[in-house]
Design an enzyme around this catalytic site. Structure first.
Site, PDB file in Angstrom:
ATOM      1  N   GLU A 282       0.823  -1.201   0.000  1.00 53.01           N
ATOM      2  CA  GLU A 282       0.000   0.000   0.000  1.00 53.01           C
ATOM      3  C   GLU A 282       0.865   1.262   0.000  1.00 53.01           C
ATOM      4  O   GLU A 282       0.440   2.315  -0.472  1.00 53.01           O
ATOM      5  CB  GLU A 282      -0.899  -0.014   1.243  1.00 53.01           C
ATOM      6  N   HIS A 303       7.765 -26.838  -0.882  1.00 55.57           N
ATOM      7  CA  HIS A 303       7.112 -27.971  -1.537  1.00 55.57           C
ATOM      8  C   HIS A 303       5.926 -27.525  -2.377  1.00 55.57           C
ATOM      9  O   HIS A 303       5.116 -28.342  -2.809  1.00 55.57           O
ATOM     10  CB  HIS A 303       6.694 -28.992  -0.471  1.00 55.57           C
ATOM     11  N   LYS A 416     -14.040   0.330  -3.897  1.00 52.65           N
ATOM     12  CA  LYS A 416     -15.139   0.714  -2.992  1.00 52.65           C
ATOM     13  C   LYS A 416     -16.256   1.380  -3.791  1.00 52.65           C
ATOM     14  O   LYS A 416     -17.436   1.096  -3.573  1.00 52.65           O
ATOM     15  CB  LYS A 416     -14.637   1.679  -1.915  1.00 52.65           C
TER      16      LYS A 416
HETATM   17  O1  PA5 Z   1      -3.784   1.262   5.878  1.00 53.00           O
HETATM   18  C1  PA5 Z   1      -4.909   1.682   5.663  1.00 53.00           C
HETATM   19  O2  PA5 Z   1      -5.174   2.897   5.670  1.00 53.00           O
HETATM   20  C2  PA5 Z   1      -6.061   0.739   5.392  1.00 53.00           C
HETATM   21  O3  PA5 Z   1      -5.661  -0.573   5.346  1.00 53.00           O
HETATM   22  C3  PA5 Z   1      -7.096   0.875   6.492  1.00 53.00           C
HETATM   23  O4  PA5 Z   1      -6.508   0.544   7.710  1.00 53.00           O
HETATM   24  C4  PA5 Z   1      -8.285  -0.038   6.211  1.00 53.00           C
HETATM   25  O5  PA5 Z   1      -8.843   0.279   4.977  1.00 53.00           O
HETATM   26  C5  PA5 Z   1      -9.318   0.102   7.296  1.00 53.00           C
HETATM   27  O6  PA5 Z   1      -9.732   1.438   7.403  1.00 53.00           O
HETATM   28  P1  PA5 Z   1     -10.534   1.942   8.658  1.00 53.00           P
HETATM   29  O7  PA5 Z   1      -9.670   1.777   9.855  1.00 53.00           O
HETATM   30  O8  PA5 Z   1     -10.841   3.377   8.367  1.00 53.00           O
HETATM   31  O9  PA5 Z   1     -11.783   1.095   8.759  1.00 53.00           O
END
Ligand code: PA5
Length: 439
Positions: A282, A303, A416
């Site tokens: 990310e 394996h 989303k």
């Molecule tokens: O690293 C990030 O920003 C994402 O992985 C969020 O943690 C994830 O989308 C969950 O978001 P939230 O904590 O707003 O529900």
């Protein structure tokens, strides 16, 4: 021994020392807060500056949950989920629920999918067990945990009536968002995800610390490991392990090694691999750039994936996390000679595992796979803190060296929007029409 990095088996492929000046510049950018995404640098000094009063509240809430519950349901996804699970598996056991200490509840993770089967399993588990819920969402609007929270909030209220509010703990934004509003109205105890700490950098906040503390893990030791690592990594220099790791992986990337596989020879590391994949994927995968992060569990995956690693497309390098010592000392027993293993009788499994790791690394290097290694003393709370901070800091350096903003995730929104349109969220009507034509 503190954490160390070896790049020896990557040097025949790419030399990170050639780009140390870029890493030095990234280090300055990160610590001076002058780079892209600098409103999300709260994690950099978190091991020193964390809110000590809230930390005490985390411990008190963990004690209360342990006393009142046989089961804790932790609701969250992505950065609001992976760190806690990684810690519990790494420090306690991947089989925590089977071997947990007396007085600690079973811990299950919900809201990390939209799977009906997963939800039903956890609903079934609650029957006959006293349970508490820790709902974790910074935005408070993420679909997966929000749906899950509806389910388990209702179940909790059905079972405990007005007392449900003492069994629901919300970890969310300090002041904003749907979950914060809902939690304040219902009177749930709240814990804060600081504004300047992004989800994937939040394991050392109550996001990770509350479920981890419920598991009976020493969270002081985690914070100490992170603080000691931060003190070490904040000092610039070519012997800085985060510099070495960030330099090696960027040098390899520029030579066409576009996939990094993180590997460990201990099953307890598996969810650390999942956490690491989110952190790097990310943070770096944007603007059509970035190393693709993958993970394997060894020796098991030798394996299955071993063939590909040894002889597949040569765009991969691996980073192996290893340990200097172990908690247990199982040895190979005497047995049926037919298996040809008599030469191993009395030898510790840890020694055989280590030889498997060393032999595999050299075989992979011979097969054209550069190998980096990261070694810590042993798998415990302290080294969890060290590893978390090490990988976070190296990720910041690496992202800036790559030329991206390591602290945003604009691409996550695309799925989303499509999902909202397809499930009929008001306001998405035109998009829904266009998408349905393509299905
Ligand atoms: O690293 C990030 O920003 C994402 O992985 C969020 O943690 C994830 O989308 C969950 O978001 P939230 O904590 O707003 O529900």
């Amino acid at each position: 021994m503190s954490l160390s990095v070896s790049v020896k088996n990557a040097l025949p492929f790419a030399d990170g020392s050639e780009i140390m000046s870029e890493i030095a510049a990234a280090h300055d950018t990160l610590l001076s807060g002058s780079g892209r995404g600098n409103d999300f640098l709260g994690w950099v000094r978190l091991p020193f500056d964390y809110d000590k009063e809230e930390f005490k509240r985390v411990k008190a809430a963990a004690k209360k949950i342990r006393e009142q519950s046989d089961l804790l349901i932790v609701i969250g996804i992505g950065g609001s989920y992976l760190g806690a699970r990684a810690a519990i598996e790494y420090i306690s056991s991947p089989n925590y629920n089977m071997f947990r200490k007396d007085g600690t509840p079973m811990i299950v993770f919900a809201g990390n999918s939209i799977s009906s089967d997963q939800a039903q399993e956890i609903i079934d588990l609650t029957s006959g067990m006293d349970f508490s819920v820790n709902v974790i969402s910074k935005s408070g609007t993420t679909t997966e945990p929000a749906i899950s929270f509806r389910i388990f909030k209702a179940l909790c209220e059905q079972r405990y009536g007005a007392a449900a509010k003492d069994r629901i703990f919300a970890t969310t934004d300090a002041a904003r968002g749907a979950l914060k509003t809902l939690a304040d109205a219902a009177g749930y105890e709240c814990f804060v995800i600081p504004d300047n700490v992004g989800g994937r950098f939040s394991v050392l906040t109550p996001v990770g610390l509350l479920p981890i503390a419920v598991a009976g893990i020493d969270i002081d030791s985690i914070m100490q490991g992170a603080a000691d690592m931060a003190s070490k990594l904040h000092v610039p220099g070519e012997d800085n392990p985060a510099w070495q790791y960030a330099a090696a992986r960027n040098a390899l990337y520029r030579k066409g090694y576009t996939t990094e596989i993180i590997a460990a020879y201990e099953p307890r590391f598996r969810y650390m691999g999942e956490w690491w994949k989110q952190l790097y994927g990310e943070s770096e995968g944007k603007e059509l750039k970035g190393i693709f992060p993958a993970s394997v569990d060894l020796t098991a995956d030798l394996h299955s994936m071993g063939q590909y690693i040894q002889q597949g497309l040569r765009n991969i390098f691996e980073t192996v996390v290893g340990f200097e010592s172990f908690r247990t000392n199982v040895t190979v027993p005497d047995g049926d000679k037919l298996d040809g293993l008599d030469f191993l009788v009395g030898r510790p499994l840890s020694e055989i595992n280590d030889m498997a790791a060393k032999g595999t690394a050299l075989a992979h290097v011979d097969g054209g796979v550069p190998n980096l290694s990261v070694t810590v003393e042993k798998a415990d709370a302290y080294s969890f803190g060290e590893l978390v901070y090490f990988f976070e800091f190296a990720c910041g350096l690496s992202g800036y060296t790559l030329g991206v903003n390591p602290f945003d995730q604009p691409g996550v929104e695309a799925y989303k929007k499509n999902m909202f349109a397809l499930i009929g969220k008001p306001g998405y009507e035109d998009m829904r029409k266009a998408l349905l034509e393509r299905l």
